[in-house]
Motif scaffolding. Structure first.
Motif, mmCIF file in Angstrom:
data_model
loop_
_atom_site.group_PDB
_atom_site.id
_atom_site.type_symbol
_atom_site.label_atom_id
_atom_site.label_comp_id
_atom_site.label_asym_id
_atom_site.label_seq_id
_atom_site.Cartn_x
_atom_site.Cartn_y
_atom_site.Cartn_z
ATOM 1 N N HIS A 9 0.919 -1.119 -0.150
ATOM 2 C CA HIS A 9 0.169 0.013 0.162
ATOM 3 C C HIS A 9 0.924 1.272 -0.013
ATOM 4 O O HIS A 9 0.557 2.152 -0.645
ATOM 5 N N VAL A 10 1.968 1.223 0.800
ATOM 6 C CA VAL A 10 2.758 2.485 0.879
ATOM 7 C C VAL A 10 3.604 2.592 -0.532
ATOM 8 O O VAL A 10 3.668 3.627 -0.828
ATOM 9 N N ARG A 11 4.044 1.498 -0.964
ATOM 10 C CA ARG A 11 4.599 1.536 -2.504
ATOM 11 C C ARG A 11 3.557 2.181 -3.522
ATOM 12 O O ARG A 11 3.902 2.921 -4.251
ATOM 13 N N LEU A 12 2.340 1.791 -3.304
ATOM 14 C CA LEU A 12 1.267 2.433 -4.146
ATOM 15 C C LEU A 12 1.139 3.791 -4.070
ATOM 16 O O LEU A 12 0.955 4.711 -4.942
ATOM 17 N N GLU A 13 1.425 4.264 -2.647
ATOM 18 C CA GLU A 13 0.987 5.708 -2.441
ATOM 19 C C GLU A 13 2.354 6.586 -2.923
ATOM 20 O O GLU A 13 2.329 7.583 -3.682
ATOM 21 N N GLU A 14 3.850 6.000 -2.938
ATOM 22 C CA GLU A 14 4.839 6.416 -3.387
ATOM 23 C C GLU A 14 4.826 6.681 -5.111
ATOM 24 O O GLU A 14 5.165 7.498 -5.617
ATOM 25 N N GLN A 15 3.897 5.632 -5.782
ATOM 26 C CA GLN A 15 3.813 5.731 -7.167
ATOM 27 C C GLN A 15 2.789 6.526 -7.653
ATOM 28 O O GLN A 15 2.698 6.550 -8.733
ATOM 29 N N SER A 43 1.365 9.619 -9.005
ATOM 30 C CA SER A 43 2.190 10.562 -9.767
ATOM 31 C C SER A 43 2.014 12.189 -9.090
ATOM 32 O O SER A 43 2.880 12.717 -9.067
ATOM 33 N N ALA A 44 0.791 12.291 -8.751
ATOM 34 C CA ALA A 44 0.316 13.743 -7.972
ATOM 35 C C ALA A 44 0.016 13.686 -6.426
ATOM 36 O O ALA A 44 -0.851 13.079 -6.164
ATOM 37 N N PRO A 45 1.117 13.955 -5.728
ATOM 38 C CA PRO A 45 0.791 13.818 -4.327
ATOM 39 C C PRO A 45 -0.288 14.804 -3.604
ATOM 40 O O PRO A 45 -0.824 14.343 -2.853
ATOM 41 N N ASP A 46 -0.712 15.639 -4.390
ATOM 42 C CA ASP A 46 -2.102 16.264 -4.006
ATOM 43 C C ASP A 46 -3.001 16.016 -4.763
ATOM 44 O O ASP A 46 -3.974 16.782 -4.798
ATOM 45 N N SER A 47 -3.377 14.649 -5.270
ATOM 46 C CA SER A 47 -4.301 14.435 -5.938
ATOM 47 C C SER A 47 -5.384 13.736 -5.201
ATOM 48 O O SER A 47 -5.424 13.698 -4.127
ATOM 49 N N GLN A 48 -6.521 13.666 -5.766
ATOM 50 C CA GLN A 48 -7.660 12.755 -5.071
ATOM 51 C C GLN A 48 -7.310 11.576 -4.959
ATOM 52 O O GLN A 48 -7.651 10.886 -3.761
ATOM 53 N N ALA A 49 -6.564 11.092 -5.715
ATOM 54 C CA ALA A 49 -6.077 9.436 -5.713
ATOM 55 C C ALA A 49 -5.254 9.245 -4.256
ATOM 56 O O ALA A 49 -5.421 8.345 -3.501
ATOM 57 N N GLY A 77 -6.108 8.018 3.252
ATOM 58 C CA GLY A 77 -6.982 7.621 4.039
ATOM 59 C C GLY A 77 -7.211 6.190 4.387
ATOM 60 O O GLY A 77 -7.368 5.556 5.509
ATOM 61 N N ASP A 78 -6.889 5.324 3.053
ATOM 62 C CA ASP A 78 -7.083 3.829 3.172
ATOM 63 C C ASP A 78 -6.076 3.285 3.950
ATOM 64 O O ASP A 78 -6.365 2.088 4.463
ATOM 65 N N PHE A 79 -4.666 3.798 4.144
ATOM 66 C CA PHE A 79 -3.730 3.223 4.800
ATOM 67 C C PHE A 79 -4.195 3.331 6.504
ATOM 68 O O PHE A 79 -4.308 2.106 7.106
ATOM 69 N N HIS A 80 -4.835 4.178 6.909
ATOM 70 C CA HIS A 80 -5.389 4.088 8.207
ATOM 71 C C HIS A 80 -6.401 3.361 8.460
ATOM 72 O O HIS A 80 -6.522 2.322 9.550
ATOM 73 N N VAL A 105 3.296 10.047 2.931
ATOM 74 C CA VAL A 105 4.035 8.593 2.582
ATOM 75 C C VAL A 105 5.262 8.072 3.672
ATOM 76 O O VAL A 105 5.445 7.042 3.914
ATOM 77 N N SER A 106 5.961 9.093 3.694
ATOM 78 C CA SER A 106 7.533 8.717 4.500
ATOM 79 C C SER A 106 6.936 8.640 5.836
ATOM 80 O O SER A 106 7.529 7.641 6.740
ATOM 81 N N GLU A 107 5.811 9.081 6.424
ATOM 82 C CA GLU A 107 5.283 9.158 7.633
ATOM 83 C C GLU A 107 4.601 7.724 7.992
ATOM 84 O O GLU A 107 5.005 6.811 8.704
ATOM 85 N N HIS A 108 3.964 7.153 6.563
ATOM 86 C CA HIS A 108 3.394 6.120 6.814
ATOM 87 C C HIS A 108 4.326 4.857 6.742
ATOM 88 O O HIS A 108 4.301 3.891 7.394
#
Length: 234
Positions: free
Chosen positions: A114-120, A122-128, A134-137, A177-180
């Motif tokens: 999941h964290v790798r998916l977050e890192e991948q 493309s836009a860190p400020d996107s809806q995705a 949120g899904d991580f938590h 992502v780094s915090e996760h």
């Protein structure tokens, strides 16, 4: 009759899921009106199905009902916003404490994927990115194997999205992502103290991203916003 009821439930579920996703992704923002006729037209359903979906969102405190009977996306006030973050710290630090040293190898791999998916993303400020954060938590809370705890955490995570949309920067996930990854690392090595501290630090930075101020008014078309969600859920 049973099939008819099942059909209504299915339609209501689809509307609920679409509206909830639009709210969590901050496409629909605090204070936005949710007229039953516009939503019904968008999904091709009656107001009865729309009302059932709105009632579920109201129970989760994601929607507010106004005297004129037009629902709106909930707008937590500053006091409620603080209370939400306080409860997240209490519950999610407990999640970290319970999981430290107790995760299976498969669960650790699921979290790392999941964290790798977050890192991948493309836009860190996107809806995705906002949805994945949120899904991580929710994923962590679900691993505790306590349905009540998981439900409360999920609700608080969703309501935090409202706070960030209202008071902070939309889709803000700076450093998340780094915090996760730090949380997962502490959990996987069984260091409960470090896991709790990492969670506390992470939620503190999330809270700091919301500066309490009045939200700006905006022009929007709820039907246009929900159109892509309706297609997705069809």
């Amino acid at each position: 009759m049973g099939r008819a009821r099942a059909g209504k439930t299915s339609r209501s579920d689809k509307i609920y899921a679409a509206l909830r996703q639009a709210i969590v992704e901050q496409t629909l923002r605090p204070g936005d009106r949710l007229p039953e006729d516009a939503i019904g037209d968008c999904f091709g359903v009656s107001r009865t199905s729309v009302r059932a979906a709105l009632a579920r969102l109201h129970a989760e405190r994601l929607v507010e009902a106004r005297r004129n009977r037009v629902a709106i996306v909930a707008s937590p006030d500053p006091t409620e916003a603080q209370e939400i973050f306080d409860m997240r710290r209490c519950l999610e630090q407990e999640v970290a404490r319970r999981l430290a040293g107790r995760l299976t190898a498969a669960q650790v791999e699921t979290l790392e994927q999941h964290v790798r998916l977050e890192e991948q993303t493309s836009a860190p400020d996107s809806q995705a990115a906002s949805q994945l954060a949120g899904d991580f938590h929710r994923l962590l809370a679900g691993m505790v194997n306590n349905r009540v705890l998981a439900r409360y955490v999920s609700e608080l995570v969703s309501r935090s999205s409202l706070i960030l949309a209202l008071y902070g920067q939309a889709h803000s996930t700076d450093c998340a992502v780094s915090e996760h990854r730090a949380i997962v690392a502490a959990l996987s090595r069984g260091d409960a103290a470090a896991a709790v501290q990492a969670m506390q630090h992470h939620l503190g930075t999330v809270e700091k991203r919301s500066s309490i101020k009045e939200g700006d008014a905006r022009t929007y078309d709820v039907g246009a916003i929900l159109k892509r969600y309706a297609v997705k859920e069809a």
